[in-house]
Design a protein around this motif. Sequence first.
Motif, PDB file in Angstrom:
ATOM      1  N   HIS A   1       0.825  -1.207   0.000  1.00 43.19           N
ATOM      2  CA  HIS A   1       0.000   0.000   0.000  1.00 43.19           C
ATOM      3  C   HIS A   1       0.863   1.263   0.000  1.00 43.19           C
ATOM      4  O   HIS A   1       1.867   1.357   0.711  1.00 43.19           O
ATOM      5  CB  HIS A   1      -0.899   0.001   1.241  1.00 43.19           C
ATOM      6  N   THR A   2       0.454   2.237  -0.798  1.00 39.03           N
ATOM      7  CA  THR A   2       1.138   3.527  -0.847  1.00 39.03           C
ATOM      8  C   THR A   2       0.650   4.404   0.292  1.00 39.03           C
ATOM      9  O   THR A   2      -0.524   4.783   0.342  1.00 39.03           O
ATOM     10  CB  THR A   2       0.887   4.233  -2.195  1.00 39.03           C
ATOM     11  N   HIS A   3       1.531   4.711   1.213  1.00 37.96           N
ATOM     12  CA  HIS A   3       1.165   5.490   2.401  1.00 37.96           C
ATOM     13  C   HIS A   3       0.886   6.947   2.015  1.00 37.96           C
ATOM     14  O   HIS A   3       1.650   7.568   1.278  1.00 37.96           O
ATOM     15  CB  HIS A   3       2.319   5.436   3.402  1.00 37.96           C
ATOM     16  N   GLU A   4      -0.220   7.479   2.504  1.00 38.96           N
ATOM     17  CA  GLU A   4      -0.555   8.891   2.330  1.00 38.96           C
ATOM     18  C   GLU A   4      -1.387   9.317   3.521  1.00 38.96           C
ATOM     19  O   GLU A   4      -1.969   8.482   4.221  1.00 38.96           O
ATOM     20  CB  GLU A   4      -1.311   9.123   1.014  1.00 38.96           C
ATOM     21  N   GLU A   5      -1.467  10.621   3.766  1.00 43.89           N
ATOM     22  CA  GLU A   5      -2.063  11.066   5.023  1.00 43.89           C
ATOM     23  C   GLU A   5      -3.517  10.666   5.169  1.00 43.89           C
ATOM     24  O   GLU A   5      -3.953  10.275   6.257  1.00 43.89           O
ATOM     25  CB  GLU A   5      -1.935  12.590   5.184  1.00 43.89           C
ATOM     26  N   ASP A   6      -4.316  10.744   4.104  1.00 44.31           N
ATOM     27  CA  ASP A   6      -5.727  10.392   4.262  1.00 44.31           C
ATOM     28  C   ASP A   6      -5.981   8.908   4.024  1.00 44.31           C
ATOM     29  O   ASP A   6      -7.120   8.461   4.084  1.00 44.31           O
ATOM     30  CB  ASP A   6      -6.622  11.253   3.363  1.00 44.31           C
ATOM     31  N   ALA A   7      -4.934   8.129   3.769  1.00 40.91           N
ATOM     32  CA  ALA A   7      -5.031   6.676   3.672  1.00 40.91           C
ATOM     33  C   ALA A   7      -3.700   6.078   4.120  1.00 40.91           C
ATOM     34  O   ALA A   7      -2.969   5.478   3.346  1.00 40.91           O
ATOM     35  CB  ALA A   7      -5.358   6.255   2.241  1.00 40.91           C
ATOM     36  N   PRO A   8      -3.372   6.239   5.414  1.00 38.51           N
ATOM     37  CA  PRO A   8      -2.048   5.825   5.878  1.00 38.51           C
ATOM     38  C   PRO A   8      -1.934   4.313   6.049  1.00 38.51           C
ATOM     39  O   PRO A   8      -2.938   3.593   6.131  1.00 38.51           O
ATOM     40  CB  PRO A   8      -1.939   6.534   7.231  1.00 38.51           C
ATOM     41  N   SER A   9      -0.701   3.852   6.128  1.00 41.87           N
ATOM     42  CA  SER A   9      -0.435   2.436   6.363  1.00 41.87           C
ATOM     43  C   SER A   9      -0.413   2.112   7.851  1.00 41.87           C
ATOM     44  O   SER A   9      -0.418   0.944   8.231  1.00 41.87           O
ATOM     45  CB  SER A   9       0.916   2.043   5.735  1.00 41.87           C
ATOM     46  N   THR A  10      -0.339   3.122   8.664  1.00 41.02           N
ATOM     47  CA  THR A  10      -0.385   2.952  10.111  1.00 41.02           C
ATOM     48  C   THR A  10      -0.925   4.240  10.719  1.00 41.02           C
ATOM     49  O   THR A  10      -1.117   5.234  10.014  1.00 41.02           O
ATOM     50  CB  THR A  10       1.007   2.619  10.675  1.00 41.02           C
ATOM     51  N   ARG A  11      -1.171   4.216  12.003  1.00 41.28           N
ATOM     52  CA  ARG A  11      -1.698   5.415  12.650  1.00 41.28           C
ATOM     53  C   ARG A  11      -0.646   6.515  12.686  1.00 41.28           C
ATOM     54  O   ARG A  11       0.547   6.241  12.822  1.00 41.28           O
ATOM     55  CB  ARG A  11      -2.169   5.080  14.068  1.00 41.28           C
ATOM     56  N   LEU A  12      -1.113   7.755  12.598  1.00 42.82           N
ATOM     57  CA  LEU A  12      -0.235   8.916  12.684  1.00 42.82           C
ATOM     58  C   LEU A  12      -0.481   9.635  14.001  1.00 42.82           C
ATOM     59  O   LEU A  12      -1.575   9.572  14.563  1.00 42.82           O
ATOM     60  CB  LEU A  12      -0.499   9.861  11.510  1.00 42.82           C
ATOM     61  N   ASP A  13       0.538  10.340  14.480  1.00 41.95           N
ATOM     62  CA  ASP A  13       0.358  11.008  15.766  1.00 41.95           C
ATOM     63  C   ASP A  13      -0.419  12.310  15.621  1.00 41.95           C
ATOM     64  O   ASP A  13      -0.857  12.882  16.626  1.00 41.95           O
ATOM     65  CB  ASP A  13       1.700  11.238  16.457  1.00 41.95           C
ATOM     66  N   TRP A  14      -0.646  12.778  14.391  1.00 44.09           N
ATOM     67  CA  TRP A  14      -1.446  13.986  14.143  1.00 44.09           C
ATOM     68  C   TRP A  14      -1.691  14.103  12.652  1.00 44.09           C
ATOM     69  O   TRP A  14      -1.069  13.400  11.852  1.00 44.09           O
ATOM     70  CB  TRP A  14      -0.723  15.228  14.667  1.00 44.09           C
ATOM     71  N   TYR A  15      -2.598  14.982  12.311  1.00 41.28           N
ATOM     72  CA  TYR A  15      -2.946  15.227  10.912  1.00 41.28           C
ATOM     73  C   TYR A  15      -3.039  16.732  10.671  1.00 41.28           C
ATOM     74  O   TYR A  15      -3.318  17.496  11.598  1.00 41.28           O
ATOM     75  CB  TYR A  15      -4.296  14.582  10.564  1.00 41.28           C
ATOM     76  N   PHE A  16      -2.838  17.133   9.419  1.00 44.59           N
ATOM     77  CA  PHE A  16      -3.086  18.542   9.089  1.00 44.59           C
ATOM     78  C   PHE A  16      -4.535  18.882   9.414  1.00 44.59           C
ATOM     79  O   PHE A  16      -4.826  19.902  10.042  1.00 44.59           O
ATOM     80  CB  PHE A  16      -2.781  18.809   7.616  1.00 44.59           C
ATOM     81  N   CYS A  17      -5.452  18.028   8.970  1.00 48.74           N
ATOM     82  CA  CYS A  17      -6.849  18.124   9.393  1.00 48.74           C
ATOM     83  C   CYS A  17      -6.988  17.205  10.605  1.00 48.74           C
ATOM     84  O   CYS A  17      -7.145  15.999  10.465  1.00 48.74           O
ATOM     85  CB  CYS A  17      -7.790  17.691   8.267  1.00 48.74           C
ATOM     86  N   ALA A  18      -6.901  17.778  11.786  1.00 51.94           N
ATOM     87  CA  ALA A  18      -6.790  16.981  13.019  1.00 51.94           C
ATOM     88  C   ALA A  18      -8.112  16.900  13.771  1.00 51.94           C
ATOM     89  O   ALA A  18      -8.137  16.906  15.000  1.00 51.94           O
ATOM     90  CB  ALA A  18      -5.705  17.571  13.910  1.00 51.94           C
TER      91      ALA A  18
END
Length: 623
Positions: free
Chosen positions: A379-396
């Motif tokens: 899978h291609t990781h991207e912020e709105d479809a990540p491969s794992t959880r992120l600690d924050w988002y631009f749209c948080a």
Amino acid sequence: MVRVSDSPVTPAAPARATALRPVDLRRVRLDEGFVGDWQRVNRDATIPHVIDRLESTGVLDNLRRLVGESDASFRGPLFADSDLYKALEAIGWEATRGEATPFLPFVDESVRLLAAAQEDDGYLDSYYQGPHAGERFTDLPQGHEMYKLGHLVQAAIAWAHAGRTDLLEIALRYVELVHETFGAGGRDDIDGHPEIETALVELSRLTGDTRHRELAKRMLDLRGYRTIGEGQFGGAYYQDYTPVKKSREATGHAVRQLYLLAGATDVELDDADAGYRSALDALWTSVHEHKMYITGGLGSRHRGESFGDPYELPADRAYSETCAAIANLQWNWRMLLLDGDAKYADEMERGLYNAIAVSTAIDGKSYFYSNPLQLRTGHTHEEDAPSTRLDWYFCACCPPNLARLLSSISAYLLTESDDAVQFHLYAAGRYEIGDGVTAQVATSFPWDASIEISFDGPTVRATQLRIPAWAQGATISVDGEPARTAEAGHARVPAGVRSIALNLPVEPVFERAHPWVDGARGALALRRGPVLYCIEEADLADGVRLEDVVIPAQPVAEEAGYDAALRAPALTISGGRRRAVDGDLYSAEAPASTTELGDVRAIPYFRWANRAPGAMRVWVPTV
């Protein structure tokens, strides 16, 4: 001094008699167990993390800039203020339980900045007072101004319940400006992102000022006449294509649709003549029978974060935004209060243990924004479809939304009526059920089938226990008598008892999707109690690709013991096989042969991606 009513301390307390009444969340003290532990992780880890990230991403600096205390440029999306308000609401609910002391310096600083930044007429918005000063209320489709105000109001209400009204005074000044601008005789315009509607109804309950509810109703009734315009995604995206009372199909941006329905239900709860009920029933069916993932996730299209067509539920492209699942829990709670049907609590449970729980890591410090039911190898990781959880988002929007839900989760477990007390979601804890009686609930649910309720005196009213639709074979024993079978719905135990033993079978079962759900045809999903399971790359032998794993058409799943690292029981599916696939993308040849793979390990869907990034799927193909 602002007048505050003596209504129950809860996110939604109807102003008139309804089928069920919420219980003051201060009457519930959660013990160790799934829900109680989650609430503690929220308080000890998630809220501090959210506070840190609000500082590091510039949300507070956006306000400091307005009062000459920072020269930093505006950072974040235009609706960044709402993330602060959600965090303040979360802490406000903690304050009602006496748990907010570590966060008070942050609250004091935030309120100080908000008061200093607020304009003389009440307007308060760091984006439209900052880089876009002078453009207030000029971009209602996308500006989120009243959406942000709604979250400010809800934060203020939580703090008013905790005995602090300075934030409420700030919110009321802004609300009065909205009355003047958009109330009767004002502009016939609506915000592109519903949310203020439910906040205004809650405000009317808190203050006793029914003008706020009438303003919410005005906003609901103005919607559906295409005043917003088509925009990038069309009028249906904003729920401005059909009047609310005539709407019969959930459309557009999923979070906006669900917040709108929560607001309409709030008005219906307080005004028996509001006229939204037939639409609410039809839209509930549209959402839950035609457009919802098995996990309780909602929103099948990345484009517009929106609902798709009926049965358009692709597993790998599921958007299923965390905020949509939270909004759906809030809407179902209000529908439950409206007529008491246990099906609404069933959907609250489904979402809580799956589409909401999956959004946060075990440590409470990283999150999913979208929640697919399948992640492909490579899978291609991207912020709105990540491969794992992120600690924050631009749209948080999701992490602080999660925080406010968990801080107030005690309010969603129990209701009452004149003749009974209703248990809806089962969590270990101490419940003051009224009439001078306290109930102690001992359970390890959802992992264990047993739910023991003991009372410190004979119950004065009947006790009603929700029997989930999935719990076939559920039994109830009262005061040690032989157990009897309980059917789905609310099982009623007469008054005068001292103990109840409820057993909700949590044996693993497989489920099939409706045949029109193309994305799950020929596949099975594994469920244990209310919890959906998945298979994950981390549990496969080296060299085995997840896409090649298939299971029998009539599979058997067995318990595989408690996984201490995942804090959940694992399962094994016997008879797993591995497809031998060649490199052809398309072929006229017969299907590939399979070889024996052995047992396939499954873990709760909400625990995937806690070990390492990798492929995952809920719907497992059969052979």
